[in-house]
Design an enzyme around this catalytic site. Sequence first.
Site, PDB file in Angstrom:
ATOM      1  N   HIS A  37      31.547 -18.501 -36.430  1.00 17.93           N
ATOM      2  CA  HIS A  37      31.035 -17.159 -36.697  1.00 17.93           C
ATOM      3  C   HIS A  37      30.147 -17.139 -37.937  1.00 17.93           C
ATOM      4  CE1 HIS A  37      33.546 -14.066 -34.314  1.00 17.93           C
ATOM      5  NE2 HIS A  37      33.573 -15.210 -33.672  1.00 17.93           N
ATOM      6  N   GLU A 106      27.776 -13.658 -29.306  1.00 20.09           N
ATOM      7  CA  GLU A 106      28.011 -12.245 -29.577  1.00 20.09           C
ATOM      8  C   GLU A 106      26.939 -11.732 -30.537  1.00 20.09           C
ATOM      9  OE1 GLU A 106      30.524 -14.295 -31.205  1.00 20.09           O
ATOM     10  OE2 GLU A 106      31.795 -14.623 -29.445  1.00 20.09           O
TER      11      GLU A 106
END
Length: 322
Positions: A37, A106
């Site tokens: 991330h 994402e």
Amino acid sequence: MQIGYKLATEAFGPEELIRQAVLAERAGFDFVEISDHYHPWLDNQGHSPFTWTVLGAIAARTERIGLVTGVTCPTVRYHPAIIAQAAATLALVSGGRFVLGVGSGERLNEHVVGQEFPDSVHVRHDMLREALEIIRLLWSGGYQSYEGDYLRLEDARVFDLPDTLPLIAVAASGGVSARLAAEFGDGLFATEAKGEIVRDYRDAGGDGPGYAEVPMAWAQDEHTAAQAALETSRWALTGWKVMSELPNPVNFAAATTTVREEDVLAHFACGPDPERYVEAARTYVDAGFDRLVMQNAGPDPDGFVDFYRRELDGRLRALSPS
């Protein structure tokens, strides 16, 4: 059956992630799976170190345990040429212990570079397909170029390639992505216990391992475990369509204000009873997965690892489809 331990980069700093990986190896886990991330899901998680640096340090500090990205998006924040190079290098320095888990990404992590993250899921799948073609091309050796609809490569070569290339596990949530995993990957990656995902993958010719994350939260009592998961991991209840679309942690905080403890208890195996964890894992085994990742959202990582070693290891390894 192999059992993995989830390293949550959103919840811990780099030194702690390395320590947990060493602890997981000592406890007998087969592999660690680490998220990749730029932002955490929620601001109160408080972390998001660079995964590839952490992986290199883990490789140096461990001897046996496998290393898996769960998952990397090789299309926007990273160009696939960079991931091809990074994965090849990690395979070399880990002695062949690395599996490259990839997915379509994402918005939370990909928008940060100022390049538009596609609204269309079909475009994201097409971009992932091109990225996998580029990675495979570079891993074939020599200078390579590529002209796709979305991605380009110009006279690039990965000089340091391992004799045995890393396996690629492709994340899937439905039929299209499952078929993509079968065509371009060596394995399947999923977060839901949906047998149809595995069936679509197998029907399309996929014959590799199936990785799946099993949500759990260990603590000495159920309430403490559920509250910890509610505080840091309630984003997991939003579903993939929401998880892939929201741009920042503040949006996930706003989207999860109505999540209650009972919702967490319905999604996570919580508390000290090993039977709950075995039953949660069984749903994934019955769906066809054979690489189970213990995704602990509880407040005590050391306590969970000890609980796993004492109560779960043998029972989980003995599971077979009903």
